[in-house]
Design an enzyme around this catalytic site. Structure first.
Site, PDB file in Angstrom:
ATOM      1  N   THR A 136     127.831  96.646 -49.215  1.00 25.47           N
ATOM      2  CA  THR A 136     128.029  95.352 -48.560  1.00 25.47           C
ATOM      3  C   THR A 136     129.351  95.346 -47.805  1.00 25.47           C
ATOM      4  OG1 THR A 136     127.860  92.964 -48.859  1.00 25.47           O
ATOM      5  CG2 THR A 136     128.916  94.175 -50.648  1.00 25.47           C
ATOM      6  N   LYS A 188     129.121  98.383 -44.411  1.00 28.30           N
ATOM      7  CA  LYS A 188     127.730  98.614 -43.998  1.00 28.30           C
ATOM      8  C   LYS A 188     127.575  99.550 -42.796  1.00 28.30           C
ATOM      9  CE  LYS A 188     125.316  94.573 -45.743  1.00 28.30           C
ATOM     10  NZ  LYS A 188     124.379  93.505 -45.414  1.00 28.30           N
ATOM     11  N   GLY A 242     126.538  91.039 -38.086  1.00 28.45           N
ATOM     12  CA  GLY A 242     125.751  92.097 -38.714  1.00 28.45           C
ATOM     13  C   GLY A 242     124.398  91.608 -39.219  1.00 28.45           C
ATOM     14  N   LEU A 271     126.018  88.867 -56.552  1.00 23.99           N
ATOM     15  CA  LEU A 271     124.949  88.498 -57.484  1.00 23.99           C
ATOM     16  C   LEU A 271     124.042  89.684 -57.794  1.00 23.99           C
ATOM     17  CD1 LEU A 271     124.081  85.068 -55.836  1.00 23.99           C
ATOM     18  CD2 LEU A 271     125.277  85.431 -57.989  1.00 23.99           C
ATOM     19  N   GLY A 281     124.081  82.901 -34.259  1.00 25.50           N
ATOM     20  CA  GLY A 281     124.914  83.963 -34.813  1.00 25.50           C
ATOM     21  C   GLY A 281     124.579  85.304 -34.196  1.00 25.50           C
ATOM     22  N   ALA A 282     125.590  86.177 -34.158  1.00 27.89           N
ATOM     23  CA  ALA A 282     125.407  87.490 -33.532  1.00 27.89           C
ATOM     24  C   ALA A 282     126.194  88.560 -34.272  1.00 27.89           C
ATOM     25  CB  ALA A 282     125.840  87.419 -32.068  1.00 27.89           C
ATOM     26  N   ASP A 339     117.758  94.778 -45.330  1.00 26.60           N
ATOM     27  CA  ASP A 339     117.998  93.406 -44.862  1.00 26.60           C
ATOM     28  C   ASP A 339     116.876  92.939 -43.933  1.00 26.60           C
ATOM     29  OD1 ASP A 339     120.371  93.024 -46.229  1.00 26.60           O
ATOM     30  OD2 ASP A 339     121.609  93.801 -44.609  1.00 26.60           O
ATOM     31  N   THR A 363     130.976  83.159 -29.780  1.00 28.29           N
ATOM     32  CA  THR A 363     131.529  84.167 -28.875  1.00 28.29           C
ATOM     33  C   THR A 363     130.383  84.710 -28.036  1.00 28.29           C
ATOM     34  OG1 THR A 363     133.066  84.721 -30.658  1.00 28.29           O
ATOM     35  CG2 THR A 363     132.968  86.252 -28.791  1.00 28.29           C
ATOM     36  N   ASN A 391     125.646  81.866 -29.784  1.00 27.79           N
ATOM     37  CA  ASN A 391     126.831  82.239 -30.568  1.00 27.79           C
ATOM     38  C   ASN A 391     128.084  81.576 -30.005  1.00 27.79           C
ATOM     39  OD1 ASN A 391     127.719  83.718 -32.855  1.00 27.79           O
ATOM     40  ND2 ASN A 391     128.733  85.197 -31.497  1.00 27.79           N
ATOM     41  N   ILE A 410     120.359  81.726 -43.682  1.00 33.21           N
ATOM     42  CA  ILE A 410     120.630  82.907 -44.506  1.00 33.21           C
ATOM     43  C   ILE A 410     121.801  82.664 -45.455  1.00 33.21           C
ATOM     44  CG2 ILE A 410     119.701  84.424 -42.708  1.00 33.21           C
ATOM     45  CD1 ILE A 410     122.640  85.556 -42.588  1.00 33.21           C
TER      46      ILE A 410
END
Ligand code: ATR
Length: 273
Positions: A62, A66, A129, A16, A126-127, A102, A152, A150, A217
């Site tokens: 992106t 990154k 990027g 976008l 979440g863990a 970010d 994992t 997470n 997010i």
């Protein structure tokens, strides 16, 4: 003189960013253009050469580049060195400088609402990027305590070490062991990709504190099941598009040195979601 910007990544056709930045150029009558440029994994070196050849003025980076992009930078802003990943690059006569917007993009919705992160207890799902940039942001704003959850566990443990290293007291648990009682947390953030494919919320908001901030997010769809469930419980919601817009406006300001036209960029973004 006309200026050219780009976003590089793979896949890139659904990005976008061209819409958002082009709307800003139109709004402010800037003689600039912004293109999406697909660079497959393993071809970053040649891609960067091509961008330098056309004298690109700046570009966003992106997935999947990154982290690898760090190698090609001549100068590294602190935002970038802390996180170890870059999403915004300036090109000054062939000298590439990297930034990571970010982190500020994540924080901007808090600043806009005048919500203090300082002293809060945060649950982060979440863990990957994105979670890493969020941890850096939470540390910068002096959150009091972070719990990283997470699928994992090893990745959650690694992120915990990073958080502790930059001064944020944190612990990590497996998502299976999270449970239903979320009353300890002031802020709950989904930084996993759960929701992108309309999956059900990864957490059950059975009991949360009144006025909990719930932040997703994932920006497409805008109303994820995670946010819908949180809303039913009366939580204050922050949408994924707000972070996307936050990182884009910050990148705009780095490149152009003027305030970004937030509303025009928001309109372009929401038109595309
Ligand atoms: P990003 O750059 O967007 O953060 P990423 O680095 O691939 O993307 O991270 C994706 C995150 O979503 C990870 O925390 C991942 O969990 P794992 O570390 O266990 O892979 C999480 N994730 C993705 N799909 C998931 C699912 N179906 N259930 C639970 N977690 C998921």
């Amino acid at each position: 003189m006309s200026k050219t910007f780009a976003v590089i990544g793979d896949p890139i056709n659904h990005s976008l960013s061209p819409n958002i930045h082009s709307a800003a150029f139109r709004e402010l009558n800037l003689d600039c253009s912004y293109i999406a440029y697909r660079i497959p994994k393993g071809e970053l070196n040649e891609g960067i050469d091509a961008l330098k050849k056309i004298k690109i003025d700046g570009f966003n980076v992106t997935i999947p580049h990154k982290v690898e992009m760090m190698k090609y930078l001549d100068k590294i802003d602190e935002s970038c060195s802390v996180i170890g990943a870059v999403n915004t690059v300036t090109n000054n006569a062939g000298i590439l400088k990297g930034f990571n917007t970010d982190m500020d993009g994540f924080l901007e919705p808090f600043w806009k609402r005048k919500i203090k992160v300082q002293g809060t207890k945060v649950l982060l799902l979440g863990a990957g990027g994105a979670a890493r940039a969020i941890v850096a942001g939470l540390a910068k704003e002096n959150a009091e305590k972070l719990t990283i959850v997470n699928r994992t566990l090893e990745k959650a443990n690694n992120l915990r070490l990073f958080a502790n290293k930059i001064g944020l007291d944190s612990n990590s648990i497996h998502i299976k062991n999270l449970g239903d009682d979320l009353e300890d947390y002031d802020i709950i953030v989904n930084a996993t990709s759960i929701g992108l494919q309309n999956e059900p919320s990864p957490v059950n908001f059975k009991s949360i504190k009144p006025k909990t901030i719930v932040y997703d997010i994932v920006y497409m769809p805008m109303n994820t099941d995670f946010l819908k469930k949180a809303k039913e419980k009366g939580a204050t919601i922050i949408y994924g598009y707000e972070m996307l817009l936050g990182q884009a406006t910050r990148a705009f300001e780095i490149w152009h040195g003027i305030e970004a036209p937030y509303n025009a960029m928001k309109k372009a973004l929401l038109g595309g979601v």
